[in-house]
Design a protein around this motif. Structure first.
Motif, short mmCIF file in Angstrom:
data_model
loop_
_atom_site.label_atom_id
_atom_site.label_comp_id
_atom_site.label_asym_id
_atom_site.label_seq_id
_atom_site.Cartn_x
_atom_site.Cartn_y
_atom_site.Cartn_z
N ASN A 21 0.81 -0.99 -0.01
CA ASN A 21 -0.29 -0.08 0.16
C ASN A 21 0.89 1.45 -0.23
N LEU A 56 -7.09 -0.23 -1.29
CA LEU A 56 -6.24 0.15 -0.83
C LEU A 56 -4.74 -0.69 -0.91
N SER A 57 -4.56 -1.26 -1.88
CA SER A 57 -2.95 -1.47 -1.92
C SER A 57 -2.96 -2.14 -3.33
#
Length: 219
Positions: A21, A56-57
């Motif tokens: 991330n 998110l990553s």
């Protein structure tokens, strides 16, 4: 969002680091595929990251095995990247003076354009609809993947219409009819027309200088 005063982080934003991330020195030219996935040259981590919309990553799609010149590695200086219709990732591995091709799911890359090809210093990268690779740096080179032949189509070093200084970006316009080059050291963007019937080949020629947009230090 365009037209508002708010922005959305679509990749990184979690500090400088090596986690999925995070990003580090992601200074090169990013690109998107047909599904709006974002591909980012994460130079500080010697890898290319793919971020799906809303994720998110990210996912490592090239490199990620330390800085080096092995087939499964990239340098810490990555220029532009390009993605074709099969989601194959092409990397301008600037620090290793090569163009690497990483098919989907590959654990190592294939050097599709090797070091010292036509004086190549790969900073910018673009594909045309035929799968040919265009590389910009201190010149602009076209590489025919089928025949494995390279042709310098814009020469260095200078400021005339058939020369460039340092090219940091290449992009085709609609239908691959125009090729735009960000010629940073000459403080301009050059537009070249693609000639379809040029001795049985596809060539390019510069427009007149009046079509060149003068901008300051493009990148």
């Amino acid at each position: 969002m365009i037209g508002t005063n708010t922005t959305t982080i679509v990749a990184g934003g979690n500090g400088n680091g090596t986690a999925l991330n995070q990003l580090s020195l992601a200074w090169g030219g990013l690109t998107l595929d047909s599904l709006s996935n974002v591909y980012i040259p994460d130079s500080g981590n010697a890898r290319v990251m793919k971020w799906a919309p809303g994720s998110l990553s990210g996912q490592v799609v090239a490199g990620g095995n330390g800085i080096g010149n092995g087939s499964n590695q990239l340098s810490s200086s990555i220029g532009s990247i390009a993605v074709d219709s099969k989601f194959t990732v092409f990397v301008a591995d600037t620090g290793n003076y090569r163009i690497q091709m990483w098919p989907v799911g590959a654990s190592s890359g294939i050097t599709i354009i090797p070091t010292n090809t036509n004086g190549m210093y790969p900073l910018a990268l673009e594909l045309d609809s035929m799968g040919n690779i265009y590389v910009g740096g201190f010149n602009i080179m076209k590489y025919n993947v089928a025949t494995k032949t390279a042709t310098t189509i814009v020469f260095s070093y200078g400021n005339s219409s058939n020369q460039v200084g340092t090219v940091y970006g290449l992009r085709f316009g609609a239908n691959n009819t125009n090729l735009f080059a960000v010629d940073s050291s000459n403080h301009r963007v050059q537009r070249y027309s693609v000639i379809k019937n040029c001795g049985g080949k596809s060539c390019i020629s510069p427009f007149t200088s009046s079509f060149s947009a003068e901008i300051l230090n493009p990148s």
